[in-house]
Write a protein that holds these residues in place. Structure first.
Motif, PDB file in Angstrom:
ATOM      1  N   TYR B  95       0.981   3.069 -20.171  1.00 14.66           N
ATOM      2  CA  TYR B  95       0.927   3.484 -21.567  1.00 14.66           C
ATOM      3  C   TYR B  95       0.005   2.558 -22.373  1.00 14.66           C
ATOM      4  CZ  TYR B  95       4.402   7.232 -21.635  1.00 14.66           C
ATOM      5  OH  TYR B  95       5.046   8.424 -21.459  1.00 14.66           O
ATOM      6  N   ARG B  96      -0.006   1.268 -22.002  1.00 16.81           N
ATOM      7  CA  ARG B  96      -0.885   0.332 -22.725  1.00 16.81           C
ATOM      8  C   ARG B  96      -2.343   0.756 -22.547  1.00 16.81           C
ATOM      9  NH1 ARG B  96       0.026  -5.071 -20.468  1.00 16.81           N
ATOM     10  NH2 ARG B  96       2.116  -4.785 -21.292  1.00 16.81           N
ATOM     11  N   VAL B  97      -2.687   1.101 -21.311  1.00 19.36           N
ATOM     12  CA  VAL B  97      -4.059   1.557 -21.048  1.00 19.36           C
ATOM     13  C   VAL B  97      -4.351   2.805 -21.882  1.00 19.36           C
ATOM     14  CG1 VAL B  97      -5.577   2.548 -19.276  1.00 19.36           C
ATOM     15  CG2 VAL B  97      -4.133   0.598 -18.708  1.00 19.36           C
ATOM     16  N   VAL B  98      -3.442   3.765 -21.820  1.00 18.33           N
ATOM     17  CA  VAL B  98      -3.645   5.052 -22.505  1.00 18.33           C
ATOM     18  C   VAL B  98      -3.746   4.849 -24.015  1.00 18.33           C
ATOM     19  CG1 VAL B  98      -2.578   7.287 -22.984  1.00 18.33           C
ATOM     20  CG2 VAL B  98      -2.462   6.329 -20.687  1.00 18.33           C
ATOM     21  N   VAL B  99      -2.806   4.066 -24.541  1.00 24.68           N
ATOM     22  CA  VAL B  99      -2.768   3.871 -25.996  1.00 24.68           C
ATOM     23  C   VAL B  99      -4.025   3.136 -26.466  1.00 24.68           C
ATOM     24  CG1 VAL B  99      -1.612   2.453 -27.748  1.00 24.68           C
ATOM     25  CG2 VAL B  99      -0.298   4.057 -26.361  1.00 24.68           C
ATOM     26  N   ASN B 100      -4.475   2.139 -25.716  1.00 27.49           N
ATOM     27  CA  ASN B 100      -5.689   1.426 -26.119  1.00 27.49           C
ATOM     28  C   ASN B 100      -6.887   2.356 -26.144  1.00 27.49           C
ATOM     29  OD1 ASN B 100      -4.643  -1.076 -26.674  1.00 27.49           O
ATOM     30  ND2 ASN B 100      -4.799  -1.777 -24.563  1.00 27.49           N
ATOM     31  N   ILE B 101      -6.954   3.241 -25.156  1.00 27.91           N
ATOM     32  CA  ILE B 101      -8.075   4.186 -25.113  1.00 27.91           C
ATOM     33  C   ILE B 101      -7.996   5.153 -26.302  1.00 27.91           C
ATOM     34  CG2 ILE B 101      -8.874   6.210 -23.814  1.00 27.91           C
ATOM     35  CD1 ILE B 101      -8.566   4.440 -21.289  1.00 27.91           C
ATOM     36  N   CYS B 102      -6.774   5.616 -26.605  1.00 29.16           N
ATOM     37  CA  CYS B 102      -6.610   6.523 -27.757  1.00 29.16           C
ATOM     38  C   CYS B 102      -6.943   5.805 -29.061  1.00 29.16           C
ATOM     39  CB  CYS B 102      -5.181   7.059 -27.818  1.00 29.16           C
ATOM     40  SG  CYS B 102      -4.790   8.221 -26.531  1.00 29.16           S
ATOM     41  N   LEU B 103      -6.460   4.568 -29.194  1.00 30.13           N
ATOM     42  CA  LEU B 103      -6.721   3.816 -30.431  1.00 30.13           C
ATOM     43  C   LEU B 103      -8.222   3.585 -30.596  1.00 30.13           C
ATOM     44  CD1 LEU B 103      -3.837   1.163 -30.533  1.00 30.13           C
ATOM     45  CD2 LEU B 103      -4.227   3.011 -32.164  1.00 30.13           C
ATOM     46  N   ASP B 104      -8.878   3.213 -29.508  1.00 32.10           N
ATOM     47  CA  ASP B 104     -10.335   3.025 -29.560  1.00 32.10           C
ATOM     48  C   ASP B 104     -11.007   4.290 -30.053  1.00 32.10           C
ATOM     49  OD1 ASP B 104     -10.456   0.484 -28.773  1.00 32.10           O
ATOM     50  OD2 ASP B 104     -11.123   0.847 -26.705  1.00 32.10           O
ATOM     51  N   GLU B 182       5.288  -3.988 -26.611  1.00 32.05           N
ATOM     52  CA  GLU B 182       4.533  -4.447 -25.427  1.00 32.05           C
ATOM     53  C   GLU B 182       3.289  -3.599 -25.226  1.00 32.05           C
ATOM     54  OE1 GLU B 182       6.541  -4.979 -21.630  1.00 32.05           O
ATOM     55  OE2 GLU B 182       8.389  -5.433 -22.706  1.00 32.05           O
ATOM     56  N   ILE B 183       3.464  -2.293 -25.409  1.00 30.36           N
ATOM     57  CA  ILE B 183       2.327  -1.387 -25.194  1.00 30.36           C
ATOM     58  C   ILE B 183       1.230  -1.655 -26.214  1.00 30.36           C
ATOM     59  CG2 ILE B 183       1.643   1.045 -25.410  1.00 30.36           C
ATOM     60  CD1 ILE B 183       4.458   1.699 -24.197  1.00 30.36           C
ATOM     61  N   CYS B 184       1.633  -1.846 -27.473  1.00 27.84           N
ATOM     62  CA  CYS B 184       0.633  -2.018 -28.530  1.00 27.84           C
ATOM     63  C   CYS B 184       0.211  -3.480 -28.684  1.00 27.84           C
ATOM     64  CB  CYS B 184       1.183  -1.507 -29.865  1.00 27.84           C
ATOM     65  SG  CYS B 184       1.523   0.256 -29.839  1.00 27.84           S
ATOM     66  N   GLY B 185       0.799  -4.356 -27.910  1.00 22.67           N
ATOM     67  CA  GLY B 185       0.433  -5.768 -27.990  1.00 22.67           C
ATOM     68  C   GLY B 185       0.866  -6.397 -29.305  1.00 22.67           C
TER      69      GLY B 185
END
Lengths: 313, 210
Positions: B95-104, B182-185
């Motif tokens: 989810y961290r990978v996915v969310v970072n890509i979506c946020l970017d 954790e996912i969003c750091g």
């Protein structure tokens, strides 16, 4: 508990993100305070209402397309990695030899390159400049010639010419409809034996819609069973799904469900079988529902069996 | 129970579709995938990709962009999986990978001001094509559902990218605040505040509809 504290924690209460003690206190307060109870009820309704606005799943055809594209992208990624690995291994070889030997290797490379460069003009001069000197081929043909390998080069000092013996292929273009048996034959050959997955992909595309032809159908079944590329096996399955369903296709798809090494292909094959449901597939699905190594495939089989049984009722 | 009694018994052993695999199965699959086993990697993808695609679609709102981000996310997972050290759960890492890509993507899109004003032409394209099993037999409910969906998407666009992601992860994915942190750091407290702000904004934007 004060109303203010109750209202501050309403959202977390609804999401179940509070401690058991706080939850107990809030539930007690809810019983005693009609105003807070009404606010909680209203917040709860809003949450449920928000859920109504969202569907539950992505469209299956979009998910299938995403999976196919990912599979091809990973194939490309693996090809890149293989090339990188080969280069890395090659250069790593240099670091494994002692410095003096490495220096010797580099010197040899430089000498070889220099020698080649020095001889280059001589070779060029020895080739006859006139197209008339090219005996076996017309000069225009040379542009279309794909040279696979040179087996012999014989300079002729008497004439200043040279004789080259090589294995070569000539590039030709075939154009016409899929009804033309020759074109169909070439495509089927390409699908079965051509090494380049890109060409096989284009071939599958070209053959799409021709699955009713027995020779094409047989090639598609061959691709489904043997193509090393997962994405292409899925495409073959797609084409077969749209062809006129018969026992030959059913057997091919059943083989894919049983034997394909990729669980994604097995899942798609289960979907195709379910779509063309016949009673003969039930034992196969039942067997896979317990024996397939992949839990997702097992689950799809269970789902398919239940749906088929439901349809039968 | 079914006629042969087999299926229901088995149904209890396999994970719900798109739900994370059981711990041991999952760890074994990850280790095989880390060792280069393509089948294991595909099985991992299949265990999560339905939920991941659905999350991406809800966050970015476009099927076309969702398709690209799906591929980007799983390719990144494919490349970086060998470095996964089991310090968090696989789903959190994914989810961290996915969310970072979506946020970017959302940040770039809002900088370019391309996505936000797209409205009915772009952002809602996939929502208009979604089947709604609850509404399909009742035209009035179908209309109501369409209206709600359309208004909700408009309201969600008023949230900033992080609020939107936090709201989606909490409200629709049902993740714990700590996991979202954790996912969003970020910290659980920051996530909590973000969720409060998102909910407030949505209540305000949708007050006339309820």
């Amino acid at each position: 508990m004060e109303c203010r504290k109750f209202q501050e924690n309403t959202l977390l209460f609804l999401y179940g993100e509070i401690s058991p003690e706080l939850r107990a206190a809030m539930e007690q307060h809810q019983k005693e305070c009609p105003a807070c109870s009404a606010k909680l009820e209203e917040a709860h309704r809003f949450h449920e209402w928000l859920r109504k606005g969202s569907g539950q799943e992505p469209p299956p055809e979009l998910l299938a397309a995403c999976r196919r594209e990912l599979s091809s992208a990973i194939d490309r990624e693996l090809e890149k990695v293989t090339w990188r690995g080969l280069l890395r291994d090659f250069f790593a070889g240099f670091s494994a030899v002692p410095a003096t030997r490495a220096a010797g290797l580099v010197t040899l490379l430089v000498l070889g390159f220099s020698l080649g460069w020095t001889l280059r003009p001589v070779a060029k001069q020895s080739v006859p400049q006139s197209p008339a000197g090219v005996s076996s081929f017309d000069a225009a043909d040379l542009a279309n010639l794909h040279i696979n390998g040179i087996s012999q080069v014989q300079p002729d000092p008497a004439t200043g010419g040279v004789k080259i013996t090589m294995d070569a292929e000539k590039r030709v273009t075939l154009q016409g409809s899929l009804d033309n048996p020759r074109i169909r034959g070439v495509l089927i050959d390409a699908l079965k034996s051509y090494q380049n997955p890109g060409i096989r992909h284009d071939t599958l595309d070209a053959l799409r819609g021709a699955g009713d032809d027995p020779t094409v159908r047989s090639a598609l079944l061959y691709a489904l069973a043997h193509d090393p590329n997962t994405g292409l096996r899925l495409e073959a399955l797609d084409s077969l799904r749209d062809a006129g369903w018969n026992s030959e296709i059913e057997q091919g798809v059943i083989q894919a469900v049983r034997n394909d090494r990729n669980p994604g292909v097995r899942v798609e094959a289960v979907n195709v079988l379910t779509r063309h449901a016949t009673p003969s597939i039930l034992p196969v699905l039942n067997h896979l529902a317990s024996d397939d190594p992949n839990p997702y495939v097992r689950m799809k089989c269970i789902d398919a069996v239940q749906r088929l049984k439901g349809d039968g009722n | 129970m079914t006629a042969d009694g087999t299926c229901l018994e088995l149904a209890g052993k396999v994970p719900v579709e798109s739900a994370p695999l059981a711990g041991e199965d999952e760890e074994a699959l990850i280790r095989q995938a880390q060792a280069g086993d393509r089948i294991a990697f595909d099985a991992l993808v299949r265990a999560y990709d339905r939920k991941v695609l659905w999350l991406i679609l809800r966050i970015v709102g476009s099927a076309e962009i969702g398709r690209d981000l799906y591929q980007e996310a799983f390719l990144k997972v494919f490349r970086t999986l060998p470095g996964f050290r089991f310090q968090s759960s696989f789903s959190t890492w994914l989810y961290r990978v996915v969310v970072n890509i979506c946020l970017d993507h959302l940040r770039k899109a809002s900088t370019r001001a391309e996505v936000q004003p797209a409205g009915p032409d772009g952002e809602e394209e996939h929502f208009q094509n979604l089947p709604d099993s609850r509404a399909e037999t009742n035209p009035e409910r179908a209309l109501e559902s369409q209206e709600i969906s359309s208004r909700l998407k408009a309201a969600l666009r008023q949230l900033n990218p992080r609020e939107r992601v936090v709201f989606e992860l909490k409200h629709y994915e049902g993740l714990r605040l700590r996991a979202i942190g954790e996912i969003c750091g970020t910290t659980e407290e920051t996530v909590k505040n973000c969720l409060f702000r998102a909910t407030q904004k949505l209540r305000l934007a949708l007050s006339d509809l309820r």
